[in-house]
Structure formats: C-alpha cells, structure tokens
Write an enzyme that holds these catalytic residues in place. Structure first.
Site, PDB file in Angstrom:
ATOM      1  CG  HIS A 124       1.216 -10.759 -87.611  1.00 57.09           C
ATOM      2  ND1 HIS A 124       0.088 -10.967 -86.857  1.00 57.09           N
ATOM      3  CD2 HIS A 124       0.789 -10.663 -88.892  1.00 57.09           C
ATOM      4  CE1 HIS A 124      -0.978 -11.006 -87.651  1.00 57.09           C
ATOM      5  NE2 HIS A 124      -0.571 -10.817 -88.894  1.00 57.09           N
ATOM      6  CG  ASP A 201       4.761 -15.638 -86.169  1.00 58.76           C
ATOM      7  OD1 ASP A 201       4.486 -16.466 -87.058  1.00 58.76           O
ATOM      8  OD2 ASP A 201       4.237 -14.509 -86.103  1.00 58.76           O
ATOM      9  CD  GLN A 204       4.092 -14.103 -94.042  1.00 56.06           C
ATOM     10  OE1 GLN A 204       4.497 -14.520 -95.132  1.00 56.06           O
ATOM     11  NE2 GLN A 204       2.876 -13.634 -93.870  1.00 56.06           N
ATOM     12  CE  LYS A 227      -0.018 -15.913 -92.668  1.00 56.57           C
ATOM     13  NZ  LYS A 227      -0.696 -14.755 -93.267  1.00 56.57           N
ATOM     14  CB  CYS A 366      -1.344  -7.649 -88.484  1.00 55.43           C
ATOM     15  SG  CYS A 366      -2.987  -7.966 -89.109  1.00 55.43           S
TER      16      CYS A 366
HETATM   17  N1  PMP Z   1       2.457 -14.089 -87.850  1.00 49.82           N
HETATM   18  C1  PMP Z   1       2.825 -13.681 -89.070  1.00 49.82           C
HETATM   19  C2  PMP Z   1       4.263 -13.330 -89.325  1.00 49.82           C
HETATM   20  C3  PMP Z   1       1.860 -13.603 -90.074  1.00 49.82           C
HETATM   21  O1  PMP Z   1       2.211 -13.176 -91.301  1.00 49.82           O
HETATM   22  C4  PMP Z   1       0.518 -13.964 -89.806  1.00 49.82           C
HETATM   23  C5  PMP Z   1      -0.552 -13.899 -90.873  1.00 49.82           C
HETATM   24  N2  PMP Z   1      -0.630 -12.649 -91.517  1.00 49.82           N
HETATM   25  C6  PMP Z   1       0.199 -14.381 -88.510  1.00 49.82           C
HETATM   26  C7  PMP Z   1       1.199 -14.445 -87.573  1.00 49.82           C
HETATM   27  C8  PMP Z   1      -1.194 -14.777 -88.130  1.00 49.82           C
HETATM   28  O2  PMP Z   1      -1.593 -15.911 -88.806  1.00 49.82           O
HETATM   29  P1  PMP Z   1      -3.120 -16.369 -88.826  1.00 49.82           P
HETATM   30  O3  PMP Z   1      -3.911 -15.154 -89.213  1.00 49.82           O
HETATM   31  O4  PMP Z   1      -3.164 -17.445 -89.840  1.00 49.82           O
HETATM   32  O5  PMP Z   1      -3.464 -16.838 -87.441  1.00 49.82           O
END
Ligand code: PMP
Length: 408
Positions: A124, A201, A204, A227, A366
């Site tokens: 991401h 990270d 997910q 999430k 993203c």
């Molecule tokens: N890493 C991953 C794998 C994600 O799916 C997301 C959220 N889409 C993020 C980071 C970023 O998380 P946040 O927007 O809650 O900071």
C-alpha cells in the site's frame, strides 16, 4: 459449512439495515473500512456521556477514569497483538501514522547512504511513500521483492535481495488488493539473518487473524482500528521495547516529554514518548470493545467465513467473459476479490453497481506499483467481512452481470 451466527451478527450492525438508491445495502467495501457493531457504538457513547476527559493530565475524577479506561484498552491491544508489555503498544492515528513514526523516527537515526530498504511490489502507498521520503533524506536505496503472476510474494527471490546493506524490510502481512496472506515469520527469519529489521503493515491482517508479534519476531507492527470493527482515527504501533527506547521520538509536543526548558527537552518513558498531544481518547477506549467483539466471534471463524464467501464469488464469476480475478485462490487469502473486465472501466462498474445498492471500490486502491505490475491502472474490488452473507455475494454477482451487459 457456516460457522458464524450471521443473523445475530448482522443484528449488531445498525448501519447495514438500510436502503441505498431504494435497494437493500450490500456493503462490500470492508477492506477500505469496516462497519461498527452496537457494542462499539455504545462504548463510544458511554465514554462521551460519562467518562470523557483528557488522559494522563490527572488530578480530577473524570481524568482518572478516562485514563484508566485508556490504559485498559492498551492492555486489550497488547493481548490481541501477543506483545509482552504495554510499553511496546503505542496508540497512533492509524496505520499510516504508525508507519510514518517508524520511518521518520527510526530511519534517519539508523540509515546511511548506500543502505537498503526492502519493500514488496504489493505494498500500500502508506508502506512505500514514508520509506521513499526517508530514502531521500538519508541516501538509502529502495528495493522491491516482486509479486508472482498469481499474486504471491516471489519468496524464492528473497535470499538474493537481502544483503548486508539491507537495514529494513517493510512488508505487509496481507495485501489490500490481492488479499494474499504473506509468510511474515519466514520473511522475519531471513531478514534477521542478514541483520535487517522488519516492519510489518498488518492493516489488512489484523481484521481476520490473531496476531502474535512475538511468534513473528517482528520488530514493528502497524494496524488501524477502523478496519477491524473499531473507530477511525486510531491505530496501533507495536515496537520491540529496546528499539523504541533507542529511537528518538517522532512528533514533539505535550505528554511525550519528561522535562522541558526553553532550549531542550528530555523524552518521556514508553509508551508516552510516542504519544505526543491529546490522543483520540474516545476511539482508543472503544477499541477494547472492538477487540472483544472480534475475539468473541473468533478470528479463525471470521477468516473461514470470508474465504467461504470469496470461494462463492470466484465460482459465480468464473464464466463472466473477459473477467480476471487478481491474486491467489480463496483459501490462500483474506476475503478480498479484486478484478478487471476486458474493455470495461472499473470506475464505471463501481458507479453503476452502486445504483443496485452494492458498495464496492474501484481505482488503484493506493497500490499503483502493484497495478502496474499487472499492466493495469485500476481494478474493482469487493471485500467481505464477518457480517456478509452468501446471498449478498449472489446479489453482487447478479448486479455485476447486469452492469456488464449495459457496459459492453
Ligand atoms: N496498509 C494497508 C495494507 C491498507 O489496506 C491500508 C488502508 N487501506 C493502510 C495501510 C493505511 O491505513 P490507514 O488509512 O488506516 O492509515
């Protein structure tokens, strides 16, 4: 076989019981953000109605109460992560702020020109851009572990990419586009073998897997409450105590100091050192209810349920002409089904299927480098969670077929 009591789970989520565009809402955008059960909504309201005050600024009754609830929630997060100490559990504003804390606090203090940061092609942007920023500042170089055609990390290439110059491996535990669940423990083992640290990270992964940061032996782990049926604006950064103690603080401000003079400061002890300013108090306290909700349903049950839904979706979508699902087989991933259809814009699919009450997401999610890897610029994504049903998957695929007839 169904192992969740879906009926009673759905009854806990007030937002699901509504119509959009005159159709019953089918919410399949859970990888972006999940919905909240009554238990979490009630916890938030209870805090604001009875206990709310700033934390750690003590003295009066409400502040003492909100502080002890805040710390109880930290203990629940510690247990969820499998961390050894609450000193290793820092409240942040989300995965993005957790990763930025590691990158910008640990990075400049530990990276030099010529050092290497290893990421993967499936990251991401929030696990790429902070490392790119630190690389620009320090002269470190970014390398990427490739992704295979079927959406797995190319683990056979990992040994060749890890060198004595590798100082940090920044990797996701699960992909937000492919759903792939990555072999974190094995990555950590190999990275530690060359003396590199690993920052995971887990945005997910945390929604459907009990984490065990000690078993992983990960150095840093980031996640977002929103999430995993919790509130937005709140995340966790786990870090090994010795590493957090050795790192300079990231944000400066109130609460993160021990002493301050006009010229200088000394940092507070952990975890306060990394919690500058007033935290998201209500969200942090209610996070405990979110964790308890997931644990009560059972994370293994949640993952099994999502995989069953993903399998159902894969089967129903199999004969749609020109449709390609990105990523691995359902049993090797979280309940995420990203796809493209030849000659059709994912954005058009997303917009038109919304008219049928079905909420999915379209775009690059993203993860532009990952889409580039597959020679595309965007995809459509349906993502399932504990409250979704087989009937909803059927409604989604029926609506998709209808949309595609109109678009092709
Ligand atoms: N890493 C991953 C794998 C994600 O799916 C997301 C959220 N889409 C993020 C980071 C970023 O998380 P946040 O927007 O809650 O900071």
């Amino acid at each position: 076989a169904e192992n969740l009591d879906i009926e009673s789970i759905r009854a806990d989520f007030p937002i699901l019981h509504q119509r959009v565009h005159g159709k019953p809402l089918v919410y399949l955008d859970n990888a972006a953000s999940s919905q909240k059960p009554r238990q979490v909504i009630d916890a938030m309201r209870e805090v604001d109605e009875r206990y709310y005050a700033n934390v750690h600024r003590g003295g009066h009754q409400l502040s003492n109460e909100s502080t002890s609830l805040y710390e109880e929630s930290r203990e629940a997060a510690r247990r969820f992560l499998g961390a050894g100490s609450t000193r290793e559990v820092i409240f942040t504003y989300g995965t993005t702020s957790s990763i930025n804390t590691v990158a910008h606090a640990w990075g400049p203090a530990n990276l030099q020109s010529g050092d290497e940061i290893l990421v993967s092609e499936m990251e991401h942007h929030s696990n790429l851009v902070p490392w790119q920023q630190v690389a620009q500042r320090t002269g470190a170089k970014i390398k990427a572990l490739p992704v295979t055609d079927d959406g797995q990390l190319a683990m056979d290439q990992l040994p060749g990419l890890l060198t004595e110059r590798t100082k940090m491996v920044a990797i996701s535990a699960a992909s937000n586009v492919l759903g792939t669940i990555n072999p974190v423990e094995e990555i950590v083992r190999q990275a530690h073998g060359v003396g590199a640290l690993v920052s995971v990270d887990a945005a997910q992964a945390a929604p459907h897997k009990s984490l065990d940061v000690v078993q992983w032996d990960a150095d840093f782990v980031a996640l977002s409450a929103h999430k995993m049926v919790g509130p937005s604006g709140l995340g966790i950064l786990y870090g090994k105590q010795a590493l957090l103690e050795a790192m300079p603080p990231f944000l400066g401000g109130g609460s993160m100091i021990n002493t301050v003079t006009i010229e200088e400061f000394t940092p507070a002890m952990l975890p306060a050192k990394f919690e500058a300013g007033t935290p998201p108090i209500t969200a942090a306290i209610a996070f405990k209810s979110a964790i308890e909700y997931l644990e009560k349903v059972g994370l293994e049950n949640i993952l099994a349920h999502e995989q069953m839904l993903a399998e159902h979706a894969h089967q129903l979508m199999a004969d749609i002409p020109g449709l390609r699902i990105l990523g691995p087989e359902p049993r090797q991933k979280a309940g995420i089904v990203s796809f493209t259809v030849d000659g059709v814009s994912p954005n058009d699919i997303g917009m038109m299927i919304d008219a049928a009450g079905v909420a999915i997401r379209a775009g690059h999610h993203c993860a532009m480098p990952l889409h580039a890897r597959y020679g595309i610029s965007s995809s459509a994504r349906a993502s399932f969670y504990l409250y979704n049903t087989r009937e909803e998957v059927e409604t989604f695929v029926t609506a998709l077929r209808k949309v595609l007839t109109m678009l092709t």
